[in-house]
Design a protein around this motif. Structure first.
Motif, PDB file in Angstrom:
ATOM      1  N   VAL A   1     -17.607 -11.217   1.303  1.00  0.00           N
ATOM      2  CA  VAL A   1     -17.557 -11.758  -0.062  1.00  0.00           C
ATOM      3  C   VAL A   1     -18.344 -13.062  -0.055  1.00  0.00           C
ATOM      4  O   VAL A   1     -18.159 -13.900   0.825  1.00  0.00           O
ATOM      5  N   ASP A   2     -19.206 -13.243  -1.024  1.00  0.00           N
ATOM      6  CA  ASP A   2     -19.974 -14.476  -1.139  1.00  0.00           C
ATOM      7  C   ASP A   2     -19.064 -15.564  -1.715  1.00  0.00           C
ATOM      8  O   ASP A   2     -19.013 -15.791  -2.923  1.00  0.00           O
ATOM      9  N   ALA A   3     -18.343 -16.239  -0.818  1.00  0.00           N
ATOM     10  CA  ALA A   3     -17.343 -17.228  -1.238  1.00  0.00           C
ATOM     11  C   ALA A   3     -17.954 -18.390  -2.012  1.00  0.00           C
ATOM     12  O   ALA A   3     -17.302 -18.952  -2.898  1.00  0.00           O
ATOM     13  N   ASP A   4     -19.195 -18.738  -1.711  1.00  0.00           N
ATOM     14  CA  ASP A   4     -19.837 -19.854  -2.409  1.00  0.00           C
ATOM     15  C   ASP A   4     -20.078 -19.565  -3.886  1.00  0.00           C
ATOM     16  O   ASP A   4     -20.186 -20.484  -4.695  1.00  0.00           O
ATOM     17  N   HIS A   5     -20.173 -18.289  -4.229  1.00  0.00           N
ATOM     18  CA  HIS A   5     -20.446 -17.918  -5.623  1.00  0.00           C
ATOM     19  C   HIS A   5     -19.289 -17.161  -6.274  1.00  0.00           C
ATOM     20  O   HIS A   5     -19.445 -16.599  -7.358  1.00  0.00           O
ATOM     21  N   TYR A   6     -18.142 -17.138  -5.606  1.00  0.00           N
ATOM     22  CA  TYR A   6     -16.986 -16.461  -6.175  1.00  0.00           C
ATOM     23  C   TYR A   6     -16.526 -17.235  -7.412  1.00  0.00           C
ATOM     24  O   TYR A   6     -16.342 -18.452  -7.360  1.00  0.00           O
ATOM     25  N   PRO A   7     -16.308 -16.551  -8.529  1.00  0.00           N
ATOM     26  CA  PRO A   7     -15.978 -17.237  -9.793  1.00  0.00           C
ATOM     27  C   PRO A   7     -14.506 -17.659  -9.883  1.00  0.00           C
ATOM     28  O   PRO A   7     -13.724 -17.100 -10.642  1.00  0.00           O
ATOM     29  N   LYS A   8     -14.125 -18.666  -9.123  1.00  0.00           N
ATOM     30  CA  LYS A   8     -12.716 -19.093  -9.050  1.00  0.00           C
ATOM     31  C   LYS A   8     -12.153 -19.503 -10.414  1.00  0.00           C
ATOM     32  O   LYS A   8     -11.069 -19.065 -10.795  1.00  0.00           O
ATOM     33  N   THR A   9     -12.875 -20.342 -11.122  1.00  0.00           N
ATOM     34  CA  THR A   9     -12.394 -20.806 -12.426  1.00  0.00           C
ATOM     35  C   THR A   9     -12.265 -19.636 -13.396  1.00  0.00           C
ATOM     36  O   THR A   9     -11.255 -19.506 -14.099  1.00  0.00           O
ATOM     37  N   GLU A  10     -13.277 -18.797 -13.411  1.00  0.00           N
ATOM     38  CA  GLU A  10     -13.260 -17.652 -14.329  1.00  0.00           C
ATOM     39  C   GLU A  10     -12.117 -16.697 -14.012  1.00  0.00           C
ATOM     40  O   GLU A  10     -11.435 -16.224 -14.924  1.00  0.00           O
ATOM     41  N   THR A  11     -11.904 -16.400 -12.718  1.00  0.00           N
ATOM     42  CA  THR A  11     -10.827 -15.464 -12.381  1.00  0.00           C
ATOM     43  C   THR A  11      -9.465 -16.040 -12.764  1.00  0.00           C
ATOM     44  O   THR A  11      -8.588 -15.308 -13.214  1.00  0.00           O
ATOM     45  N   THR A  12      -9.293 -17.341 -12.614  1.00  0.00           N
ATOM     46  CA  THR A  12      -8.043 -17.981 -13.044  1.00  0.00           C
ATOM     47  C   THR A  12      -7.865 -17.818 -14.554  1.00  0.00           C
ATOM     48  O   THR A  12      -6.782 -17.443 -15.025  1.00  0.00           O
ATOM     49  N   ASN A  13      -8.922 -18.074 -15.305  1.00  0.00           N
ATOM     50  CA  ASN A  13      -8.851 -17.920 -16.769  1.00  0.00           C
ATOM     51  C   ASN A  13      -8.570 -16.478 -17.163  1.00  0.00           C
ATOM     52  O   ASN A  13      -7.757 -16.223 -18.061  1.00  0.00           O
ATOM     53  N   TRP A  14      -9.248 -15.529 -16.517  1.00  0.00           N
ATOM     54  CA  TRP A  14      -9.026 -14.118 -16.834  1.00  0.00           C
ATOM     55  C   TRP A  14      -7.589 -13.706 -16.526  1.00  0.00           C
ATOM     56  O   TRP A  14      -6.949 -13.022 -17.302  1.00  0.00           O
ATOM     57  N   ARG A  15      -7.112 -14.134 -15.368  1.00  0.00           N
ATOM     58  CA  ARG A  15      -5.746 -13.791 -14.969  1.00  0.00           C
ATOM     59  C   ARG A  15      -4.743 -14.380 -15.961  1.00  0.00           C
ATOM     60  O   ARG A  15      -3.750 -13.739 -16.312  1.00  0.00           O
ATOM     61  N   ASN A  16      -5.001 -15.603 -16.424  1.00  0.00           N
ATOM     62  CA  ASN A  16      -4.106 -16.256 -17.393  1.00  0.00           C
ATOM     63  C   ASN A  16      -4.065 -15.544 -18.735  1.00  0.00           C
ATOM     64  O   ASN A  16      -3.135 -15.757 -19.517  1.00  0.00           O
ATOM     65  N   THR A  17      -5.065 -14.712 -19.023  1.00  0.00           N
ATOM     66  CA  THR A  17      -5.060 -13.935 -20.269  1.00  0.00           C
ATOM     67  C   THR A  17      -4.627 -12.492 -20.028  1.00  0.00           C
ATOM     68  O   THR A  17      -4.805 -11.631 -20.888  1.00  0.00           O
ATOM     69  N   GLY A  18      -4.078 -12.226 -18.832  1.00  0.00           N
ATOM     70  CA  GLY A  18      -3.498 -10.921 -18.547  1.00  0.00           C
ATOM     71  C   GLY A  18      -4.443  -9.887 -17.964  1.00  0.00           C
ATOM     72  O   GLY A  18      -4.085  -8.718 -17.824  1.00  0.00           O
ATOM     73  N   LYS A  19      -5.647 -10.298 -17.620  1.00  0.00           N
ATOM     74  CA  LYS A  19      -6.598  -9.346 -17.047  1.00  0.00           C
ATOM     75  C   LYS A  19      -6.311  -9.131 -15.561  1.00  0.00           C
ATOM     76  O   LYS A  19      -5.851 -10.023 -14.870  1.00  0.00           O
ATOM     77  N   ARG A  20      -6.602  -7.926 -15.089  1.00  0.00           N
ATOM     78  CA  ARG A  20      -6.497  -7.622 -13.664  1.00  0.00           C
ATOM     79  C   ARG A  20      -7.880  -7.753 -13.046  1.00  0.00           C
ATOM     80  O   ARG A  20      -8.873  -7.363 -13.661  1.00  0.00           O
ATOM     81  N   ILE A  21      -7.932  -8.276 -11.817  1.00  0.00           N
ATOM     82  CA  ILE A  21      -9.193  -8.560 -11.142  1.00  0.00           C
ATOM     83  C   ILE A  21      -9.366  -7.613  -9.961  1.00  0.00           C
ATOM     84  O   ILE A  21      -8.490  -7.517  -9.091  1.00  0.00           O
ATOM     85  N   PHE A  22     -10.515  -6.933  -9.933  1.00  0.00           N
ATOM     86  CA  PHE A  22     -10.845  -6.003  -8.858  1.00  0.00           C
ATOM     87  C   PHE A  22     -12.158  -6.423  -8.206  1.00  0.00           C
ATOM     88  O   PHE A  22     -13.042  -6.962  -8.874  1.00  0.00           O
ATOM     89  N   LEU A  23     -12.280  -6.154  -6.926  1.00  0.00           N
ATOM     90  CA  LEU A  23     -13.514  -6.432  -6.196  1.00  0.00           C
ATOM     91  C   LEU A  23     -14.238  -5.116  -5.927  1.00  0.00           C
ATOM     92  O   LEU A  23     -13.667  -4.198  -5.337  1.00  0.00           O
ATOM     93  N   SER A  24     -15.479  -5.004  -6.375  1.00  0.00           N
ATOM     94  CA  SER A  24     -16.300  -3.834  -6.079  1.00  0.00           C
ATOM     95  C   SER A  24     -16.994  -4.077  -4.740  1.00  0.00           C
ATOM     96  O   SER A  24     -17.607  -5.117  -4.527  1.00  0.00           O
ATOM     97  N   VAL A  25     -16.883  -3.108  -3.863  1.00  0.00           N
ATOM     98  CA  VAL A  25     -17.488  -3.201  -2.532  1.00  0.00           C
ATOM     99  C   VAL A  25     -18.572  -2.138  -2.428  1.00  0.00           C
ATOM    100  O   VAL A  25     -18.356  -0.987  -2.774  1.00  0.00           O
ATOM    101  N   GLY A  26     -19.727  -2.541  -1.929  1.00  0.00           N
ATOM    102  CA  GLY A  26     -20.819  -1.580  -1.722  1.00  0.00           C
ATOM    103  C   GLY A  26     -21.960  -1.801  -2.674  1.00  0.00           C
ATOM    104  O   GLY A  26     -22.726  -2.735  -2.522  1.00  0.00           O
ATOM    105  N   GLY A  27     -22.035  -0.933  -3.659  1.00  0.00           N
ATOM    106  CA  GLY A  27     -23.104  -1.051  -4.643  1.00  0.00           C
ATOM    107  C   GLY A  27     -24.468  -0.806  -4.052  1.00  0.00           C
ATOM    108  O   GLY A  27     -24.638   0.035  -3.165  1.00  0.00           O
ATOM    109  N   PRO A  28     -25.452  -1.560  -4.518  1.00  0.00           N
ATOM    110  CA  PRO A  28     -26.833  -1.301  -4.117  1.00  0.00           C
ATOM    111  C   PRO A  28     -27.116  -1.540  -2.635  1.00  0.00           C
ATOM    112  O   PRO A  28     -28.098  -1.038  -2.114  1.00  0.00           O
ATOM    113  N   SER A  29     -26.242  -2.287  -1.940  1.00  0.00           N
ATOM    114  CA  SER A  29     -26.495  -2.528  -0.513  1.00  0.00           C
ATOM    115  C   SER A  29     -26.355  -1.239   0.298  1.00  0.00           C
ATOM    116  O   SER A  29     -27.000  -1.071   1.319  1.00  0.00           O
TER     117      SER A  29
END
Length: 88
Positions: A24-52
């Motif tokens: 996981v690219d920790a330097d670019h992980y959206p910490k503030t955004e995930t906190t805000n999303w979680r506070n509005t009831g959203k669930r957060i998932f990590l996609s692994v793989g993709g184009p790599s």
């Protein structure tokens, strides 16, 4: 940002390293955004793989499989994720 009525947010992409580790690219992980999303009831998932497309690394050996599993679980715990999406 994310559409207000969305229930889930999928963050992309964590990659699979040559030893099978989920990276996981920790330097670019959206910490503030995930906190805000979680506070509005959203669930957060990590996609692994993709184009790599490094899935062969994850399953190349028993050691790589164990590394894949342990680092995936670690990422879920570290970032308090609700789940993962394996984009194979």
């Amino acid at each position: 940002d994310v559409y207000a009525r969305s229930a889930n947010v999928f963050l992309s992409y964590a990659i699979v390293g040559t030893n099978g580790a989920v990276i996981v690219d920790a330097d670019h992980y959206p910490k503030t955004e995930t906190t805000n999303w979680r506070n509005t009831g959203k669930r957060i998932f990590l996609s692994v793989g993709g184009p790599s497309n490094q899935w062969a690394n994850a399953f190349a050996s028993e050691s790589n499989r164990q590394t894949f599993i342990s680092t995936l679980v670690s990422a879920v715990r570290t970032y308090s994720l609700d789940g993962v999406d394996l984009d194979i």
